[in-house]
Design a protein around this motif. Structure first.
Motif, PDB file in Angstrom:
ATOM      1  N   ASN A  77       0.787  -1.345   0.021  1.00  0.00           N
ATOM      2  CA  ASN A  77       0.043  -0.081  -0.077  1.00  0.00           C
ATOM      3  C   ASN A  77       0.867   1.077   0.062  1.00  0.00           C
ATOM      4  O   ASN A  77       0.956   2.061   1.058  1.00  0.00           O
ATOM      5  CB  ASN A  77      -1.250   0.176   1.123  1.00  0.00           C
ATOM      6  CG  ASN A  77      -1.874  -0.939   1.178  1.00  0.00           C
ATOM      7  OD1 ASN A  77      -3.077  -1.073   0.382  1.00  0.00           O
ATOM      8  ND2 ASN A  77      -1.784  -2.248   1.814  1.00  0.00           N
ATOM      9  N   PRO A  78       1.672   1.409  -1.056  1.00  0.00           N
ATOM     10  CA  PRO A  78       2.483   2.752  -1.038  1.00  0.00           C
ATOM     11  C   PRO A  78       1.731   3.953  -1.104  1.00  0.00           C
ATOM     12  O   PRO A  78       2.439   5.153  -0.745  1.00  0.00           O
ATOM     13  CB  PRO A  78       3.120   2.415  -2.325  1.00  0.00           C
ATOM     14  CG  PRO A  78       2.439   1.647  -3.487  1.00  0.00           C
ATOM     15  CD  PRO A  78       1.597   0.625  -2.246  1.00  0.00           C
ATOM     16  N   HIS A  79       0.427   3.980  -1.297  1.00  0.00           N
ATOM     17  CA  HIS A  79      -0.361   5.144  -1.115  1.00  0.00           C
ATOM     18  C   HIS A  79      -0.546   5.500   0.280  1.00  0.00           C
ATOM     19  O   HIS A  79      -1.128   6.908   0.313  1.00  0.00           O
ATOM     20  CB  HIS A  79      -1.533   5.111  -1.896  1.00  0.00           C
ATOM     21  CG  HIS A  79      -2.415   3.987  -1.374  1.00  0.00           C
ATOM     22  ND1 HIS A  79      -2.180   2.662  -1.712  1.00  0.00           N
ATOM     23  CD2 HIS A  79      -3.384   3.908  -0.586  1.00  0.00           C
ATOM     24  CE1 HIS A  79      -3.236   1.919  -0.942  1.00  0.00           C
ATOM     25  NE2 HIS A  79      -4.036   2.889  -0.391  1.00  0.00           N
ATOM     26  N   TRP A  80      -0.275   4.787   1.276  1.00  0.00           N
ATOM     27  CA  TRP A  80      -0.614   5.334   2.610  1.00  0.00           C
ATOM     28  C   TRP A  80       0.537   6.366   3.006  1.00  0.00           C
ATOM     29  O   TRP A  80       1.756   6.151   2.688  1.00  0.00           O
ATOM     30  CB  TRP A  80      -0.393   4.305   3.541  1.00  0.00           C
ATOM     31  CG  TRP A  80      -1.371   3.260   3.646  1.00  0.00           C
ATOM     32  CD1 TRP A  80      -2.659   3.087   3.080  1.00  0.00           C
ATOM     33  CD2 TRP A  80      -1.494   1.748   4.115  1.00  0.00           C
ATOM     34  NE1 TRP A  80      -3.423   1.774   3.258  1.00  0.00           N
ATOM     35  CE2 TRP A  80      -2.729   1.355   4.040  1.00  0.00           C
ATOM     36  CE3 TRP A  80      -0.184   1.204   4.821  1.00  0.00           C
ATOM     37  CZ2 TRP A  80      -3.033  -0.018   4.472  1.00  0.00           C
ATOM     38  CZ3 TRP A  80      -0.889  -0.034   5.164  1.00  0.00           C
ATOM     39  CH2 TRP A  80      -2.000  -0.809   5.023  1.00  0.00           C
ATOM     40  N   THR A  81      -0.033   7.434   3.615  1.00  0.00           N
ATOM     41  CA  THR A  81       0.958   8.539   4.031  1.00  0.00           C
ATOM     42  C   THR A  81       1.082   8.697   5.401  1.00  0.00           C
ATOM     43  O   THR A  81      -0.240   8.646   6.052  1.00  0.00           O
ATOM     44  CB  THR A  81       0.349   9.992   3.483  1.00  0.00           C
ATOM     45  OG1 THR A  81       0.047   9.777   1.941  1.00  0.00           O
ATOM     46  CG2 THR A  81       1.120  10.919   3.639  1.00  0.00           C
ATOM     47  N   TYR A  82       2.095   8.325   5.904  1.00  0.00           N
ATOM     48  CA  TYR A  82       2.145   8.568   7.620  1.00  0.00           C
ATOM     49  C   TYR A  82       3.756   8.767   7.892  1.00  0.00           C
ATOM     50  O   TYR A  82       4.642   8.775   7.093  1.00  0.00           O
ATOM     51  CB  TYR A  82       1.968   7.006   7.910  1.00  0.00           C
ATOM     52  CG  TYR A  82       2.849   6.009   7.366  1.00  0.00           C
ATOM     53  CD1 TYR A  82       3.909   5.756   8.160  1.00  0.00           C
ATOM     54  CD2 TYR A  82       2.405   5.296   6.038  1.00  0.00           C
ATOM     55  CE1 TYR A  82       4.817   4.592   7.363  1.00  0.00           C
ATOM     56  CE2 TYR A  82       3.265   4.292   5.722  1.00  0.00           C
ATOM     57  CZ  TYR A  82       4.409   3.890   6.521  1.00  0.00           C
ATOM     58  OH  TYR A  82       5.059   3.078   5.851  1.00  0.00           O
ATOM     59  N   ASP A  83       3.634   9.541   8.992  1.00  0.00           N
ATOM     60  CA  ASP A  83       5.049   9.928   9.646  1.00  0.00           C
ATOM     61  C   ASP A  83       5.459   9.034  10.699  1.00  0.00           C
ATOM     62  O   ASP A  83       6.885   8.947  10.710  1.00  0.00           O
ATOM     63  CB  ASP A  83       4.867  11.242  10.400  1.00  0.00           C
ATOM     64  CG  ASP A  83       3.873  12.252   9.399  1.00  0.00           C
ATOM     65  OD1 ASP A  83       4.760  12.570   8.323  1.00  0.00           O
ATOM     66  OD2 ASP A  83       3.307  13.108   9.756  1.00  0.00           O
ATOM     67  N   SER A  84       4.620   7.977  11.301  1.00  0.00           N
ATOM     68  CA  SER A  84       5.038   7.100  12.352  1.00  0.00           C
ATOM     69  C   SER A  84       4.333   5.965  12.173  1.00  0.00           C
ATOM     70  O   SER A  84       3.375   6.084  11.533  1.00  0.00           O
ATOM     71  CB  SER A  84       5.324   7.735  13.630  1.00  0.00           C
ATOM     72  OG  SER A  84       3.872   8.295  13.967  1.00  0.00           O
ATOM     73  N   MET A  85       4.435   4.779  12.538  1.00  0.00           N
ATOM     74  CA  MET A  85       3.933   3.745  12.704  1.00  0.00           C
ATOM     75  C   MET A  85       4.299   2.996  13.984  1.00  0.00           C
ATOM     76  O   MET A  85       5.334   3.237  14.814  1.00  0.00           O
ATOM     77  CB  MET A  85       4.231   2.758  11.651  1.00  0.00           C
ATOM     78  CG  MET A  85       5.365   2.027  11.672  1.00  0.00           C
ATOM     79  SD  MET A  85       5.457   1.002  10.453  1.00  0.00           S
ATOM     80  CE  MET A  85       5.515   1.630   8.891  1.00  0.00           C
ATOM     81  N   ARG A  86       3.284   2.241  14.441  1.00  0.00           N
ATOM     82  CA  ARG A  86       3.445   1.716  15.713  1.00  0.00           C
ATOM     83  C   ARG A  86       2.470   0.180  15.571  1.00  0.00           C
ATOM     84  O   ARG A  86       1.611   0.134  14.945  1.00  0.00           O
ATOM     85  CB  ARG A  86       2.942   2.438  16.914  1.00  0.00           C
ATOM     86  CG  ARG A  86       1.426   2.782  17.031  1.00  0.00           C
ATOM     87  CD  ARG A  86       1.361   3.874  18.207  1.00  0.00           C
ATOM     88  NE  ARG A  86       0.083   3.872  18.577  1.00  0.00           N
ATOM     89  CZ  ARG A  86      -0.859   4.967  19.107  1.00  0.00           C
ATOM     90  NH1 ARG A  86      -0.035   5.710  19.525  1.00  0.00           N
ATOM     91  NH2 ARG A  86      -1.793   4.643  19.140  1.00  0.00           N
TER      92      ARG A  86
END
Length: 108
Positions: A77-86
């Motif tokens: 899902n390269p379209h997901w835009t995020y700064d961090s993940m957990r």
């Protein structure tokens, strides 16, 4: 209401967008993937009688599986835009009481 439905309702009430539910990968399934304010969360839902029982039910092999599945979902899902993940754990206790353990696998 299932434990996962209760968790998703709680997430939505807190402003999270549920991206996927029961997301399957070759590594296994992620119960919920959600996004809020640039934070992408991969959530393992555990219906247990106590918060301690929920935490104890997750073994190191399952943590590895969840981490690999999360990585595969990000790649797919390269379209997901995020700064961090957990990686979170949501414990659904009797009476649909929701307890969150954010960033539950940081130690790994």
């Amino acid at each position: 209401m299932t434990a996962e439905q209760a968790a998703m309702a709680d997430l939505r009430a807190k402003g999270w967008q549920v991206l996927l539910h029961r997301a399957r990968t070759r590594w296994g399934e992620i119960d919920i993937v959600a996004l809020r304010a640039g934070c992408l969360a991969f959530i393992e839902v555990k219906a247990r009688p106590s918060l301690l029982a929920a935490g104890e039910s997750i073994r190191p092999a399952q943590v590895t599986r969840i981490m690999n599945a999360a990585q595969a979902l990000c790649a797919a899902n390269p379209h997901w835009t995020y700064d961090s993940m957990r990686l979170d754990v949501c414990a659904v206790l009797p009476g649909n009481v929701i307890e969150w353990i954010p960033d539950a696998f940081r130690q790994y």
